[in-house]
Design a protein around this motif. Structure first.
Motif, short mmCIF file in Angstrom:
data_model
loop_
_atom_site.label_atom_id
_atom_site.label_comp_id
_atom_site.label_asym_id
_atom_site.label_seq_id
_atom_site.Cartn_x
_atom_site.Cartn_y
_atom_site.Cartn_z
N LYS A 128 46.54 54.77 31.95
CA LYS A 128 45.41 55.31 31.20
C LYS A 128 44.36 54.22 30.95
N GLU A 129 44.80 52.99 30.75
CA GLU A 129 43.85 51.88 30.56
C GLU A 129 42.96 51.68 31.79
N ASP A 130 43.53 51.96 32.96
CA ASP A 130 42.73 51.85 34.19
C ASP A 130 41.61 52.89 34.22
N LEU A 131 41.84 54.02 33.58
CA LEU A 131 40.81 55.04 33.49
C LEU A 131 39.61 54.55 32.69
N PHE A 132 39.89 53.77 31.66
CA PHE A 132 38.80 53.27 30.80
C PHE A 132 38.09 52.10 31.46
N PHE A 133 38.86 51.12 31.90
CA PHE A 133 38.29 49.95 32.57
C PHE A 133 38.35 50.16 34.08
N ASP A 134 37.57 51.10 34.58
CA ASP A 134 37.69 51.47 35.98
C ASP A 134 37.04 50.45 36.91
N ARG A 135 36.34 49.43 36.34
CA ARG A 135 35.73 48.39 37.18
C ARG A 135 36.38 47.03 36.94
N GLN A 136 37.62 47.04 36.48
CA GLN A 136 38.27 45.79 36.11
C GLN A 136 38.51 44.87 37.30
N ASP A 137 38.75 45.43 38.49
CA ASP A 137 38.93 44.58 39.67
C ASP A 137 37.66 43.80 39.97
N GLU A 138 36.54 44.48 39.84
CA GLU A 138 35.24 43.83 40.06
C GLU A 138 35.02 42.71 39.06
N VAL A 139 35.40 42.95 37.80
CA VAL A 139 35.24 41.94 36.75
C VAL A 139 36.12 40.73 37.03
N ALA A 140 37.36 40.96 37.45
CA ALA A 140 38.29 39.86 37.70
C ALA A 140 37.85 38.98 38.86
N ARG A 141 37.09 39.55 39.80
CA ARG A 141 36.67 38.80 40.98
C ARG A 141 35.36 38.02 40.75
N ARG A 142 34.72 38.22 39.61
CA ARG A 142 33.41 37.62 39.37
C ARG A 142 33.42 36.10 39.50
N LEU A 143 34.25 35.44 38.72
CA LEU A 143 34.25 33.98 38.72
C LEU A 143 34.73 33.40 40.05
N PRO A 144 35.83 33.89 40.63
CA PRO A 144 36.21 33.37 41.94
C PRO A 144 35.10 33.51 42.98
N ALA A 145 34.40 34.65 42.95
CA ALA A 145 33.31 34.85 43.91
C ALA A 145 32.18 33.86 43.67
N ALA A 146 31.88 33.56 42.41
CA ALA A 146 30.82 32.60 42.09
C ALA A 146 31.17 31.22 42.61
N ILE A 147 32.44 30.84 42.50
CA ILE A 147 32.86 29.52 42.98
C ILE A 147 32.78 29.44 44.49
N ARG A 148 33.24 30.49 45.16
CA ARG A 148 33.19 30.47 46.62
C ARG A 148 31.76 30.46 47.15
N ALA A 149 30.83 31.01 46.38
CA ALA A 149 29.44 31.11 46.83
C ALA A 149 28.59 29.92 46.39
N ARG A 150 29.19 28.90 45.79
CA ARG A 150 28.38 27.78 45.30
C ARG A 150 27.72 27.04 46.47
N ALA A 151 26.55 26.49 46.17
CA ALA A 151 25.78 25.79 47.18
C ALA A 151 26.30 24.37 47.37
N ASP A 152 25.88 23.72 48.45
CA ASP A 152 26.24 22.32 48.66
C ASP A 152 25.78 21.50 47.47
#
Length: 220
Positions: free
Chosen positions: A54-78
């Motif tokens: 039921k919690e997944d119903l409320f936080f239906d974008r939680q996977d996107e939220v969890a990937r935010r910081l890892p994605a930012a690190i992978r996308a960092r510039a030189d």
């Protein structure tokens, strides 16, 4: 996207939208999965096929939220460190009014439901822990760290704590009745000072393509 996938996405969205409407109306703990299923006219099993809890119903974008910081690190510039990348990503989210920040007009009832539910508070902590674990794995991979090197774990904990603090500040300010535009301005200033503080201790950690120094090596 094929027709079958489009139908699945539409069904998922319909279930999530219906669930959110019920949660906002009655509160999270007073809504059952069966209530949601009846409203959408699907079976309870169908709901669980898309949302395991039921919690997944409320936080239906939680996977996107969890990937935010890892994605930012992978996308960092030189030349950009992990702290600098996290700062840039968060400020960019503020600038584009990222929906997962919870800053749009009318969001207060959403945060009020979270505030009133122990189950949702627990899920927020789980989401934070998951994000921290994913970030540590990303930092370890990005820096080619040894398995016993503690720095990826330490840096992930610090960055996740900072990010979580900023999101908590947003939630509390909205619940206190502040206008989202004012909250955005206040949180921007808080973000700048928060990442400045982190940069004092992590200023060169995970700087992309930087030459490794003895200080960055795993202590023996």
């Amino acid at each position: 996207m094929g027709l079958r996938e489009e139908k699945k996405q539409a069904t998922r969205a319909a279930i999530a939208d219906a669930a959110l409407g019920l949660f906002l109306e009655r509160g999270f703990d007073r809504v059952t999965v069966a209530d949601v299923a009846r409203l959408v006219r699907v079976s309870v099993n169908t709901v669980f096929n898309y949302f395991p809890t039921k919690e997944d119903l409320f936080f239906d974008r939680q996977d996107e939220v969890a990937r935010r910081l890892p994605a930012a690190i992978r996308a960092r510039a030189d030349g950009e460190s992990a702290v600098e990348a996290a700062r840039r990503a968060f400020l960019a989210e503020l600038d584009r009014d990222e929906a997962t920040l919870g800053l749009h007009p009318g969001i207060a009832p959403f945060w009020r439901v979270v505030e009133e539910s122990a189950a949702l508070q627990a899920r927020l902590r789980q989401m934070r822990d998951r994000s921290e674990e994913m970030l540590a794995e990303t930092l370890r991979a990005e820096t080619d760290a040894n398995p016993d090197d503690p720095l990826p774990t330490i840096a992930a904990a610090m960055l996740t704590a900072a990010d979580s603090t900023l999101h908590t500040a947003i939630r509390q300010k909205i619940l206190n009745g502040k206008n989202p535009d004012l909250v955005r301005t206040e949180v921007r200033a808080l973000a700048e000072s928060t990442f400045d503080a982190l940069a004092g201790g992590l200023t060169s950690y995970a700087r992309k393509n930087a030459t490794k120094t003895p200080a960055a090596a795993n202590p023996t």
